[in-house]
Design a protein around this motif. Structure first.
Motif, PDB file in Angstrom:
ATOM      1  N   LEU A  13      11.293   0.361 -13.403  1.00 56.73           N
ATOM      2  CA  LEU A  13      12.658   0.304 -12.873  1.00 56.73           C
ATOM      3  C   LEU A  13      12.875   1.346 -11.773  1.00 56.73           C
ATOM      4  O   LEU A  13      13.643   1.111 -10.843  1.00 56.73           O
ATOM      5  N   ALA A  14      12.200   2.476 -11.884  1.00 55.94           N
ATOM      6  CA  ALA A  14      12.293   3.490 -10.829  1.00 55.94           C
ATOM      7  C   ALA A  14      11.720   2.960  -9.524  1.00 55.94           C
ATOM      8  O   ALA A  14      12.233   3.249  -8.437  1.00 55.94           O
ATOM      9  N   ASN A  15      10.639   2.196  -9.600  1.00 55.61           N
ATOM     10  CA  ASN A  15      10.071   1.560  -8.407  1.00 55.61           C
ATOM     11  C   ASN A  15      11.000   0.488  -7.857  1.00 55.61           C
ATOM     12  O   ASN A  15      11.255   0.410  -6.661  1.00 55.61           O
TER      13      ASN A  15
ATOM     14  N   ASP B 118       0.814  -1.219   0.000  1.00 52.50           N
ATOM     15  CA  ASP B 118       0.000   0.000   0.000  1.00 52.50           C
ATOM     16  C   ASP B 118       0.848   1.269   0.000  1.00 52.50           C
ATOM     17  O   ASP B 118       0.347   2.351  -0.315  1.00 52.50           O
ATOM     18  N   CYS B 119       2.112   1.156   0.360  1.00 55.75           N
ATOM     19  CA  CYS B 119       2.975   2.339   0.462  1.00 55.75           C
ATOM     20  C   CYS B 119       3.540   2.770  -0.884  1.00 55.75           C
ATOM     21  O   CYS B 119       3.924   3.925  -1.055  1.00 55.75           O
ATOM     22  N   ILE B 120       3.631   1.839  -1.833  1.00 54.86           N
ATOM     23  CA  ILE B 120       4.244   2.132  -3.132  1.00 54.86           C
ATOM     24  C   ILE B 120       3.116   2.311  -4.142  1.00 54.86           C
ATOM     25  O   ILE B 120       2.472   1.345  -4.548  1.00 54.86           O
ATOM     26  N   CYS B 121       2.879   3.548  -4.555  1.00 51.97           N
ATOM     27  CA  CYS B 121       1.645   3.874  -5.271  1.00 51.97           C
ATOM     28  C   CYS B 121       1.777   3.928  -6.787  1.00 51.97           C
ATOM     29  O   CYS B 121       0.880   3.463  -7.507  1.00 51.97           O
ATOM     30  N   ALA B 122       2.825   4.510  -7.303  1.00 56.76           N
ATOM     31  CA  ALA B 122       2.884   4.852  -8.728  1.00 56.76           C
ATOM     32  C   ALA B 122       3.169   3.650  -9.618  1.00 56.76           C
ATOM     33  O   ALA B 122       3.829   2.695  -9.215  1.00 56.76           O
TER      34      ALA B 122
END
Length: 481
Positions: free
Chosen positions: A279-281, A124-128
């Motif tokens: 890749l940014a995530n 839930d913390c990682i949105c994009a």
């Protein structure tokens, strides 16, 4: 997890013109066979990317003054700099784009999601850039839901809180290649000591990328204006692959990745390819775990990261420690927090704004302790685009009048559909406008004040139409052609 990715979701033909011909749904069989065969990817020659700079004008509040400006003060030098944002976008050739999309959606994303599924709170913390379904609804979460989650969580807390917003400086441009490669390797959980050759080929094309500026291509191929590419329906820029050497390389149009760190080492990946966002995530997965364990598990706070935008909500006594932790941890990943953009908003119990804090801004919305509103810069962007469109329509009508020597009026249909409440009624997601977005936000957030922000738009639209009707001496009747 594989069930979510068993369709051809990765196959998304694009309409932009590149070096070679566009791909359509008729090409699905060939493309699917090609991109899913590792031997093909090992030998594949990636085309240069095409680069364009998107210019985004912005107005910001001046520190200590109740006014907006196109300039802000640099945090380190104290000098005034323009707030205009420049976004460097790189477009991949059509087959290359589908290779990136396949490796992202069919191979890497399921592995990434499997890791996050083991800890739903972390997920839930990682949105994009993720598909996060909403229980009971036939849609995934969007930035409206992510912002609302934060605001509603603040509203129900019965203690004082501080919300801290951080912005990562030049995120895509700063990704360290060694760390990115290690994160990629860790995700695959390989027994070997290096990436598989097909994965390495994809990785290499993104870290040692070459590109050509869009306007250099137009000049080389005698195309006077970008609109001519669309109006003349130019299918591709190259007649054959030999043109890459004779028209691009030999004429010095090819450029290399220019992103470098202080030690002059290469870094960064191109923003705009189908795999870049993923890749940014992936790059900050371990960072996310560290901050999550500290803020959410240990301090019972809130942590969310939407690409390069980080927000943390905790009790005020932990403010300094959490801020220090984020700055120290992010530096381990060779990126840095843009301290001039760090914002802090203080709340009393039940989410009431503590004087003299400014409203909390997050993902295009702002919360002042009483109501949620569309961010003022978002409204300004809508009005700029609307006025620009009306001006363009009036200009075309003026040209048509001079050619035909007859009464011509502004064609209002596209204006009303694109920039008023009439356009919000469509069920086609590709034709929804800013009103559709605002009305959806108002419904999800249960906030009528959002609709009221657009209450005078109809008057503004017709006022602009009348102004340009007089300027170009057009017919005043309401044409809706």
């Amino acid at each position: 997890m594989e069930k979510k990715y068993n369709k051809h979701l990765w196959f998304k033909p694009k309409g932009y013109t590149h070096f070679t011909s566009k791909l359509t749904t008729k090409d699905l069989g060939f493309v699917a066979s090609y991109v899913s065969t590792p031997e093909n990817i090992k030998k594949h020659k990636f085309h240069p990317l095409i680069h364009r700079t998107l210019v985004i004008p912005r107005l910001k509040f001046v520190a200590g003054k109740d006014k907006k400006s196109h300039y802000e003060t640099d945090f380190k030098t104290g000098k005034k700099i323009r707030t205009t944002k420049f976004r460097e976008i790189y477009y991949a050739n059509h087959l290359d784009a589908h290779i990136y999309s396949y490796y992202c959606n069919k191979i890497l994303t399921p592995l990434y999601e499997t890791q996050l599924a083991s800890n739903p709170l972390l997920s839930d913390c990682i949105c994009a850039y993720r598909r996060i379904p909403i229980t009971g609804l036939k849609r995934n979460k969007c930035n409206i839901d992510f912002a609302n989650d934060v605001f509603q969580a603040i509203k129900v807390r019965e203690t004082e809180l501080v919300a801290m917003s951080f912005d990562i400086k030049g995120f895509f441009d700063s990704l360290n290649h060694k760390r990115l490669k290690q994160a990629w390797y860790n995700l695959l959980s390989r027994d070997e000591k290096s990436l598989p050759l097909d994965h390495y080929k994809v990785f290499n094309s993104l870290t040692k990328f070459v590109f050509v500026d869009y306007y250099d291509i137009l000049k080389e191929f005698n195309i006077k204006h970008p609109n001519d590419v669309i109006e003349k329906d130019i299918p591709k820029f190259l007649i054959n692959n030999s043109d890459i050497k004779t028209r691009i390389i030999d004429n010095g149009l090819l450029k290399k990745n220019t992103f470098r760190d202080l030690a002059n080492n290469m870094r960064g990946i191109p923003q705009g390819t189908p795999i870049s966002a993923f890749l940014a995530n992936l790059y900050l997965l371990e960072f996310d775990k560290t901050i999550f364990n500290k803020v959410v598990i240990e301090l019972s706070g809130i942590y969310k990261r939407y690409s390069d935008d980080i927000i943390v909500v905790c009790e005020p006594q932990y403010e300094k420690d959490v801020e220090k932790l984020i700055i120290e941890e992010i530096s381990k990943y060779k990126v840095e927090i843009q301290q001039a953009k760090t914002q802090k908003t203080f709340f009393t119990d039940k989410g009431k704004l503590k004087h003299p804090s400014k409203p909390l801004q997050y993902l295009g919305f702002e919360y002042d302790g009483k109501k949620i509103l569309l961010k003022s810069s978002s409204l300004s962007k809508y009005h700029r685009k609307m006025k620009k469109h009306i001006r363009y329509k009036a200009f075309l009508a003026g040209q048509q009048k001079r050619k035909k020597q007859s009464d011509i009026s502004i064609h209002r249909k596209s204006i009303y559909k694109g920039y008023s409440h009439y356009g919000s009624r469509t069920r086609n997601p590709l034709k929804r406008n800013y009103f559709s977005y605002a009305y959806t936000a108002s419904k999800i957030m249960n906030e009528p004040a959002i609709k009221r922000q657009l209450s005078k738009s109809w008057q503004t639209i017709n006022s602009e139409i009348n102004r340009y009707t007089m300027k170009y001496k057009l017919d005043k009747k309401s044409s809706t052609k």
